[in-house]
Design a protein around this motif. Structure first.
Motif, PDB file in Angstrom:
ATOM      1  N   UNK A  98       0.734  -1.324  -0.040  1.00  0.00           N
ATOM      2  CA  UNK A  98       0.271  -0.022  -0.114  1.00  0.00           C
ATOM      3  C   UNK A  98       1.162   1.353   0.049  1.00  0.00           C
ATOM      4  N   UNK A  99       1.939   1.436   0.833  1.00  0.00           N
ATOM      5  CA  UNK A  99       2.915   2.391   0.910  1.00  0.00           C
ATOM      6  C   UNK A  99       3.603   2.406  -0.654  1.00  0.00           C
ATOM      7  N   UNK A 100       4.031   1.592  -1.445  1.00  0.00           N
ATOM      8  CA  UNK A 100       4.295   1.449  -2.716  1.00  0.00           C
ATOM      9  C   UNK A 100       3.618   2.058  -3.521  1.00  0.00           C
ATOM     10  N   UNK A 101       2.061   1.933  -3.714  1.00  0.00           N
ATOM     11  CA  UNK A 101       1.105   2.320  -4.288  1.00  0.00           C
ATOM     12  C   UNK A 101       1.047   3.891  -4.130  1.00  0.00           C
ATOM     13  N   UNK A 102       1.351   4.385  -2.797  1.00  0.00           N
ATOM     14  CA  UNK A 102       1.169   5.792  -2.669  1.00  0.00           C
ATOM     15  C   UNK A 102       2.317   6.695  -3.006  1.00  0.00           C
ATOM     16  N   UNK A 103       3.419   6.176  -3.222  1.00  0.00           N
ATOM     17  CA  UNK A 103       4.749   6.681  -3.690  1.00  0.00           C
ATOM     18  C   UNK A 103       4.650   7.300  -4.855  1.00  0.00           C
ATOM     19  N   UNK A 104       3.966   7.092  -6.111  1.00  0.00           N
ATOM     20  CA  UNK A 104       3.898   7.919  -7.334  1.00  0.00           C
ATOM     21  C   UNK A 104       3.059   9.069  -7.104  1.00  0.00           C
ATOM     22  N   UNK A 105       2.192   9.226  -6.050  1.00  0.00           N
ATOM     23  CA  UNK A 105       1.559  10.466  -5.620  1.00  0.00           C
ATOM     24  C   UNK A 105       2.691  11.420  -5.583  1.00  0.00           C
ATOM     25  N   UNK A 106       3.350  10.951  -4.284  1.00  0.00           N
ATOM     26  CA  UNK A 106       4.120  11.852  -3.867  1.00  0.00           C
ATOM     27  C   UNK A 106       5.425  12.172  -4.758  1.00  0.00           C
ATOM     28  N   UNK A 107       5.798  11.374  -5.597  1.00  0.00           N
ATOM     29  CA  UNK A 107       6.882  11.530  -6.630  1.00  0.00           C
ATOM     30  C   UNK A 107       6.256  12.496  -7.653  1.00  0.00           C
ATOM     31  N   UNK A 108       4.974  12.639  -8.012  1.00  0.00           N
ATOM     32  CA  UNK A 108       4.436  13.302  -8.928  1.00  0.00           C
ATOM     33  C   UNK A 108       4.592  14.630  -8.499  1.00  0.00           C
ATOM     34  N   UNK A 109       4.298  14.951  -7.062  1.00  0.00           N
ATOM     35  CA  UNK A 109       4.491  16.192  -6.659  1.00  0.00           C
ATOM     36  C   UNK A 109       5.685  16.804  -6.693  1.00  0.00           C
ATOM     37  N   UNK A 110       6.636  15.838  -6.153  1.00  0.00           N
ATOM     38  CA  UNK A 110       8.098  16.217  -6.117  1.00  0.00           C
ATOM     39  C   UNK A 110       8.524  16.798  -7.609  1.00  0.00           C
ATOM     40  N   UNK A 111       8.388  16.032  -8.475  1.00  0.00           N
ATOM     41  CA  UNK A 111       8.659  16.234 -10.024  1.00  0.00           C
ATOM     42  C   UNK A 111       8.035  17.640 -10.350  1.00  0.00           C
ATOM     43  N   UNK A 112       6.651  18.010  -9.950  1.00  0.00           N
ATOM     44  CA  UNK A 112       6.124  19.061 -10.309  1.00  0.00           C
ATOM     45  C   UNK A 112       6.846  20.405  -9.862  1.00  0.00           C
ATOM     46  N   UNK A 113       7.362  20.118  -8.630  1.00  0.00           N
ATOM     47  CA  UNK A 113       7.894  20.957  -7.951  1.00  0.00           C
ATOM     48  C   UNK A 113       9.365  21.396  -8.435  1.00  0.00           C
ATOM     49  N   UNK A 114       9.910  20.348  -8.717  1.00  0.00           N
ATOM     50  CA  UNK A 114      11.430  20.530  -9.463  1.00  0.00           C
ATOM     51  C   UNK A 114      11.560  20.888 -10.705  1.00  0.00           C
ATOM     52  N   UNK A 115      10.204  20.929 -11.519  1.00  0.00           N
ATOM     53  CA  UNK A 115      10.275  21.328 -13.026  1.00  0.00           C
ATOM     54  C   UNK A 115       9.065  22.296 -13.251  1.00  0.00           C
ATOM     55  N   UNK A 116       8.807  23.085 -12.240  1.00  0.00           N
ATOM     56  CA  UNK A 116       7.810  24.038 -12.234  1.00  0.00           C
ATOM     57  C   UNK A 116       7.850  25.237 -13.659  1.00  0.00           C
ATOM     58  N   UNK A 117       9.024  25.356 -14.197  1.00  0.00           N
ATOM     59  CA  UNK A 117       9.114  26.376 -15.172  1.00  0.00           C
ATOM     60  C   UNK A 117       8.784  25.622 -16.313  1.00  0.00           C
ATOM     61  N   UNK A 118       9.134  24.360 -16.719  1.00  0.00           N
ATOM     62  CA  UNK A 118       8.932  23.598 -17.994  1.00  0.00           C
ATOM     63  C   UNK A 118       7.511  22.639 -17.853  1.00  0.00           C
ATOM     64  N   UNK A 119       7.037  22.778 -16.799  1.00  0.00           N
ATOM     65  CA  UNK A 119       5.923  21.794 -16.527  1.00  0.00           C
ATOM     66  C   UNK A 119       4.733  21.983 -17.819  1.00  0.00           C
ATOM     67  N   UNK A 120       4.339  23.225 -17.973  1.00  0.00           N
ATOM     68  CA  UNK A 120       3.229  23.351 -19.100  1.00  0.00           C
ATOM     69  C   UNK A 120       3.552  22.783 -20.332  1.00  0.00           C
ATOM     70  N   UNK A 121       5.014  22.939 -20.958  1.00  0.00           N
ATOM     71  CA  UNK A 121       5.735  22.575 -22.021  1.00  0.00           C
ATOM     72  C   UNK A 121       5.588  21.031 -22.145  1.00  0.00           C
ATOM     73  N   UNK A 122       5.944  20.473 -20.921  1.00  0.00           N
ATOM     74  CA  UNK A 122       6.196  18.933 -20.644  1.00  0.00           C
ATOM     75  C   UNK A 122       4.565  18.597 -20.884  1.00  0.00           C
ATOM     76  N   UNK A 123       3.667  18.890 -20.164  1.00  0.00           N
ATOM     77  CA  UNK A 123       2.285  18.632 -20.251  1.00  0.00           C
ATOM     78  C   UNK A 123       1.727  18.428 -21.801  1.00  0.00           C
ATOM     79  N   UNK A 124       1.998  19.670 -22.473  1.00  0.00           N
ATOM     80  CA  UNK A 124       1.598  19.702 -23.950  1.00  0.00           C
ATOM     81  C   UNK A 124       2.179  18.631 -24.908  1.00  0.00           C
TER      82      UNK A 124
END
Length: 181
Positions: A98-124
């Motif tokens: 269950x903890x392993x399944x929760x990990x990607x939610x936290x990882x996605x938040x960390x990724x978004x914080x780390x790459x805030x400036x290029x996130x919109x281009x990445x999503x497109x």
């Protein structure tokens, strides 16, 4: 269109040219976001999610172990017909899962914080890439044990070379499915 109309009326000396390609920089003056950058961020996102899943899995199993270590259980009395030690071990494994399944939610938040400036281009680019995959992937109804469908969701594509190989694999799948049906 407005510039073309003004040019025809003689109000402008030349029509301004606008280039629409993916390698030109945006109006804000930022650097262009290439496919190599997209695949690099995609790989970084997957690695962050995997590592955070490992840490949260270990944390989940430790929390479960800590909780089960503090409750009083009679080891001679079975729990639902099973040995209590086996039930507690299974609970620790389930807590880790269950903890392993929760990990990607936290990882996605960390990724978004780390790459805030290029996130919109990445999503497109990600949206465009996923639509390309959806259009290019073969029909999975004709897969068999000897002819499995290649990477249906494109999860292992981390470069243009991988994407081209995926396209070749999809074409080979289509050809085999057409010839052997």
């Amino acid at each position: 269109m407005l510039a073309l109309g003004l040019y025809k009326r003689g109000l402008l000396k030349s029509v301004p040219r606008v280039r629409f390609n993916s390698s030109s920089s945006s109006a804000s003056g930022t650097t262009p976001f290439s496919w190599a950058d997209y695949f690099q961020l995609k790989k970084q996102n997957n690695r962050i999610n995997f590592v955070s899943g490992i840490f949260t899995g270990i944390g989940g199993s430790l929390l479960t172990l800590g909780y089960l270590g503090n409750i009083e259980i009679d080891v001679e009395k079975p729990i639902m017909g099973f040995d209590p030690i086996m039930v507690m071990g299974g609970a620790v494994i389930l807590g880790g899962f269950a903890g392993y399944l929760v990990g990607p939610f936290i990882g996605q938040f960390v990724f978004q914080v780390m790459n805030k400036s290029r996130l919109r281009q990445y999503d497109a680019k990600n949206s465009f890439f996923l639509s390309r995959l959806k259009n290019k992937r073969p029909d999975p109804s004709s897969q068999s044990f000897s002819n499995p469908i290649p990477d249906y969701y494109g999860e292992r594509i981390y470069s243009l070379k991988d994407y081209r190989q995926w396209l070749r694999d999809c074409n080979a799948f289509r050809r085999k499915a057409k010839e052997f049906l």
